[in-house]
Design a protein around this motif. Structure first.
Motif, PDB file in Angstrom:
ATOM      1  N   UNK A 384       0.373  -1.595   0.669  1.00  0.00           N
ATOM      2  CA  UNK A 384       0.248   0.160   0.114  1.00  0.00           C
ATOM      3  C   UNK A 384       1.028   1.151  -0.290  1.00  0.00           C
ATOM      4  N   UNK A 385       2.131   1.381   0.442  1.00  0.00           N
ATOM      5  CA  UNK A 385       2.659   2.488   0.467  1.00  0.00           C
ATOM      6  C   UNK A 385       3.514   3.193   1.305  1.00  0.00           C
ATOM      7  N   UNK A 386       2.329   2.865   2.241  1.00  0.00           N
ATOM      8  CA  UNK A 386       2.372   3.401   4.200  1.00  0.00           C
ATOM      9  C   UNK A 386       3.538   3.505   4.222  1.00  0.00           C
ATOM     10  N   UNK A 387       4.665   4.483   5.003  1.00  0.00           N
ATOM     11  CA  UNK A 387       5.455   4.243   5.866  1.00  0.00           C
ATOM     12  C   UNK A 387       5.580   3.169   6.701  1.00  0.00           C
ATOM     13  N   UNK A 388       6.494   2.621   6.887  1.00  0.00           N
ATOM     14  CA  UNK A 388       6.960   1.597   7.790  1.00  0.00           C
ATOM     15  C   UNK A 388       7.400   2.451   8.966  1.00  0.00           C
ATOM     16  N   UNK A 389       6.859   1.493  10.235  1.00  0.00           N
ATOM     17  CA  UNK A 389       6.379   2.379  11.477  1.00  0.00           C
ATOM     18  C   UNK A 389       6.998   1.503  12.343  1.00  0.00           C
ATOM     19  N   UNK A 390       7.799   1.909  13.597  1.00  0.00           N
ATOM     20  CA  UNK A 390       8.891   1.150  14.962  1.00  0.00           C
ATOM     21  C   UNK A 390       7.658   0.663  16.332  1.00  0.00           C
ATOM     22  N   UNK A 391       6.950  -0.410  16.157  1.00  0.00           N
ATOM     23  CA  UNK A 391       5.842  -0.856  17.016  1.00  0.00           C
ATOM     24  C   UNK A 391       6.224  -0.406  18.431  1.00  0.00           C
ATOM     25  N   UNK A 392       7.656   0.141  18.634  1.00  0.00           N
ATOM     26  CA  UNK A 392       7.931   0.377  19.638  1.00  0.00           C
ATOM     27  C   UNK A 392       7.990   1.540  20.190  1.00  0.00           C
ATOM     28  N   UNK A 393       8.941   2.678  19.433  1.00  0.00           N
ATOM     29  CA  UNK A 393       8.210   4.596  19.842  1.00  0.00           C
ATOM     30  C   UNK A 393       7.999   5.104  18.114  1.00  0.00           C
ATOM     31  N   UNK A 417      10.145  -9.363  12.286  1.00  0.00           N
ATOM     32  CA  UNK A 417       8.521  -9.564  12.356  1.00  0.00           C
ATOM     33  C   UNK A 417       6.794  -8.219  11.837  1.00  0.00           C
ATOM     34  N   UNK A 418       7.965  -7.236  11.262  1.00  0.00           N
ATOM     35  CA  UNK A 418       7.383  -6.025  10.825  1.00  0.00           C
ATOM     36  C   UNK A 418       5.758  -6.298  10.078  1.00  0.00           C
ATOM     37  N   UNK A 421       0.230  -1.798   9.969  1.00  0.00           N
ATOM     38  CA  UNK A 421      -0.864  -1.523  10.453  1.00  0.00           C
ATOM     39  C   UNK A 421      -2.305  -1.345   9.750  1.00  0.00           C
ATOM     40  N   UNK A 422      -1.896  -0.473   7.716  1.00  0.00           N
ATOM     41  CA  UNK A 422      -3.117  -0.075   7.377  1.00  0.00           C
ATOM     42  C   UNK A 422      -3.557  -1.678   6.553  1.00  0.00           C
ATOM     43  N   UNK A 423      -2.497  -2.780   5.596  1.00  0.00           N
ATOM     44  CA  UNK A 423      -3.125  -3.422   5.151  1.00  0.00           C
ATOM     45  C   UNK A 423      -2.343  -4.838   4.994  1.00  0.00           C
ATOM     46  N   UNK A 424      -2.412  -5.146   6.141  1.00  0.00           N
ATOM     47  CA  UNK A 424      -1.512  -6.528   7.140  1.00  0.00           C
ATOM     48  C   UNK A 424      -0.502  -6.938   6.163  1.00  0.00           C
ATOM     49  N   UNK A 425      -0.101  -5.324   5.126  1.00  0.00           N
ATOM     50  CA  UNK A 425       1.529  -6.189   4.347  1.00  0.00           C
ATOM     51  C   UNK A 425       2.150  -6.866   4.931  1.00  0.00           C
ATOM     52  N   UNK A 426       3.328  -7.576   4.595  1.00  0.00           N
ATOM     53  CA  UNK A 426       4.571  -8.453   5.522  1.00  0.00           C
ATOM     54  C   UNK A 426       5.973  -7.444   4.371  1.00  0.00           C
TER      55      UNK A 426
END
Length: 657
Positions: A384-393, A417-418, A421-426
């Motif tokens: 989806x092209x959404x920016x990848x963000x850290x799950x911790x901070x 294991x990212x 959050x938008x499309x559940x892509x890995x």
């Protein structure tokens, strides 16, 4: 009696306290020495520095005795105390915080060797320094007016020459380094100490190489926070010995100098000149205050003039001086141009830059400046092209190398294991190119050429004059023997897009410093940027940009047209402080909520009322600290408790968010 400053973080102890000198210590206690003093309120002894001796008691009650003399060496000189007190007062801070930067910790072995030196050896060293003479003829690296500025104890803003030059020892350094070395030699020849403050070790190494060709080794002191404790303490003792040339990072401005001949800053707009510890004073402000207190010459040198220096030029506090010949590097803006070659396009190089680099590689190395280190400074979801963000901070994820581990740019936590959050892509794809990825792409665009990466993880300070593609992050560019045969400035659009009050100044400084590493006849190509910034760089009218930028900030009341202070603390504490300082010439932005239940307010104030506002804020911090410590013992928390109000003067951080 002795008046001492205790080494304490408590604002209410930021003053001289009187102690009686017991008979057994009468011969050992002297101004500047380290002592141990009892602090009855906490039932223990603390370290302290003797500031002065007196036989007139001011404290109305009985005095405690000093407990011991730690060292007989007067490490705190009068001029350093005066500066520390003035700097702290201006910034609503503590003098003890400043002195932690100015006076390195005691090193017993170094001190013992210094005290046991042969007097004849000390005199020989001083004679060598006294024999230094000023250059009979000012070289091409220094303007003729520089001699008058140094000898006359004047204040100036100097635009440095571009290009590199070879020292007699065979080292290649920037011409600016030779200019500052000559100025320091002039000050030393007049019997004064020269203090030269620079952003980082790369600049220090260049200046030391230039100085070595002009003055004896005994005259040079390296004052670098990156040095060992022994090296820092040895530098302090050498500066106490007498006139010398002190070269170092921001803390060098506090070096002892009984007779100050010159205090000079290189690249004062570099954020490394901003002290990250309380009271957060910029080297420029400390240098201004020191020259005002002691006299001597003051020099702000750089390829680009900061708006802070521009303001002082327009007030006629600084005179603007330039080189004997006006530099005009060949800068070619290339906004809105695209590459015709597929590999060059992948490397983000328009056709004009590709041709320039290809031709220059026949003669020697070519520099490519990039914005970020690593392989991919940003990552995005491949679906989806959404920016990848850290799950911790919540920070942006990055990838150091092709196929390398994914980790957070802010907290450094790896994330194998990212999941989007938008499309559940890995799956992830690179977003942007760092120095490593750019090097790979350029290697394909220029097959067979040598590739050198220079960034924080791959420090390189010098390259030879053989053909090579040198990919460096801003500020980490190596010096090439004879200068680069071409300079290509990439990622300009990304640099300019950064949200910051100083973005224009910073970009010009990064680009101009890289351009200055080119050979005299070598071109510079600025990729993807047009408008006022490209015009200023291509015409080399960099001071005009600072003038226009300052003019734009005045009606908006942005620094440095006004001073600014940040107040951080609980809502009731910040509100009380704001109520205390309200007056004409002052306005407040906020308060705005911050993490942990705190709020932040930005206070903008005219220079004319800044001193009284700083005094009021300091008084409020003392009141808060005293109130907190007067609570019942069973209500006190153990350990050091920070004052609930934090004040940072001249803080540009809120304007950079």
């Amino acid at each position: 009696m002795a008046r001492v400053l205790l080494d304490s973080p408590l604002p209410q102890l930021d003053r001289l306290l009187e102690y009686r000198i017991p008979p057994q210590l009468a011969d050992a206690v002297a101004p500047g020495v380290r002592v141990r003093a009892p602090l009855r309120t906490v039932g223990r002894t603390v370290d302290a520095l003797v500031v002065e001796l007196t036989d007139q008691q001011e404290f109305p009650g009985p005095l405690s005795d000093l407990e011991d003399v730690v060292s007989p060496v007067p490490v705190l000189r009068p001029e350093v105390w005066t500066l520390a007190r003035g700097v702290a007062t201006r910034a609503a801070g503590s003098a003890s915080d400043v002195l932690r930067l100015a006076v390195p910790k005691r090193q017993a072995r170094v001190e013992k060797a210094w005290l046991e030196r042969d007097p004849e050896e000390v005199e020989r060293m001083r004679a060598v320094v006294r024999a230094v003479s000023a250059p009979a003829v000012i070289t091409q690296h220094a303007p003729e007016t520089l001699d008058a500025v140094v000898r006359g104890g004047r204040r100036a803003a100097l635009q440095a020459l571009t290009g590199v030059t070879k020292t007699p020892a065979g080292d290649w350094v920037g011409r600016w380094a030779v200019t500052l070395a000559e100025a320091a030699r002039m000050a030393l020849a007049e019997g004064g100490t020269a203090i030269l403050a620079l952003p980082d070790y790369r600049d220090i190494d260049q200046l030391l190489a230039a100085l070595t060709a002009l003055v004896p080794e005994e005259a040079i002191v390296r004052w670098d926070a990156a040095g060992t404790p022994s090296q820092r303490f040895r530098a302090l003792l050498r500066a106490i010995d007498g006139p010398c040339i002190v070269v170092g990072t921001r803390s060098a401005v506090y070096a002892p100098a009984e007779k100050l001949g010159l205090v000079a800053l290189w690249d004062d707009g570099d954020p490394l000149h901003r002290e990250p510890h309380a009271p957060y004073v910029h080297t420029r402000d400390a240098a201004l205050l020191r020259q005002q207190q002691q006299g001597g010459a003051l020099l702000f040198a750089g390829h680009v003039r900061s708006t802070e220096v521009q303001r002082l030029v327009e007030l006629d506090y600084l005179e603007a001086i330039g080189p004997a010949r006006t530099p005009r590097p060949s800068v070619l803006p290339s906004a809105n141009l695209t590459a015709r070659d597929e590999l060059a396009e992948r490397a983000r190089i328009p056709s004009s830059a590709w041709r320039t680099a290809r031709e220059a590689l026949r003669k020697g190395p070519v520099l490519f400046q990039v914005a970020r280190p690593g392989f991919a400074p940003g990552l995005a979801c491949a679906d989806c092209g959404s920016a990848a963000r850290c799950r911790h901070c919540g920070g942006p994820l990055q990838q150091r190398g092709r196929g390398g581990a994914v980790s957070c740019l802010w907290c450094g936590v790896p994330d194998s294991q990212w999941q989007c959050a938008q499309c559940d892509g890995v799956k992830l794809r690179p977003r942007g190119s760092g120095s490593v990825r750019t090097a790979e792409d350029l290697g394909r665009a220029f097959p067979g050429e040598r590739v050198i990466v220079a960034d924080g993880e791959h420090p390189v300070q010098h390259v030879d004059d053989k053909p090579a593609l040198v990919i460096a992050t801003r500020g980490a560019e190596p010096i090439a023997a004879g200068g680069y045969r071409a300079v290509v400035l990439l990622d300009g659009e990304r640099m300019v897009a950064r949200e910051s009050l100083h973005v224009g100044e910073d970009c010009l400084r990064w680009w101009a410093d890289a351009t200055a590493l080119a050979a005299d006849d070598a071109p510079t190509v600025l990729v993807g940027v047009g408008g006022a910034l490209a015009s200023a760089l291509s015409t080399w009218r960099l001071a005009d940009y600072a003038r226009d930028e300052l003019a734009d900030r005045r009606p908006l009341r942005f620094p440095p047209a006004v001073r600014a202070a940040t107040l951080l603390g609980p809502p009731d504490v910040v509100t009380a402080a704001l109520d205390r300082i309200q007056r004409p010439g002052l306005d407040v932005l906020g308060p705005l909520p911050q993490p942990e239940g705190l709020v932040r307010a930005i206070v903008r104030l005219d220079y004319g009322i800044a001193a009284e506002v700083a005094a009021e804020l300091r008084a409020e911090m003392i009141r808060l600290s005293s109130t907190r410590r007067s609570a019942r013992p069973d209500q006190r928390k153990r350990g050091r408790q920070p004052v609930p109000l934090r004040v940072i003067f001249d803080d540009s951080t809120p304007f950079d968010e």
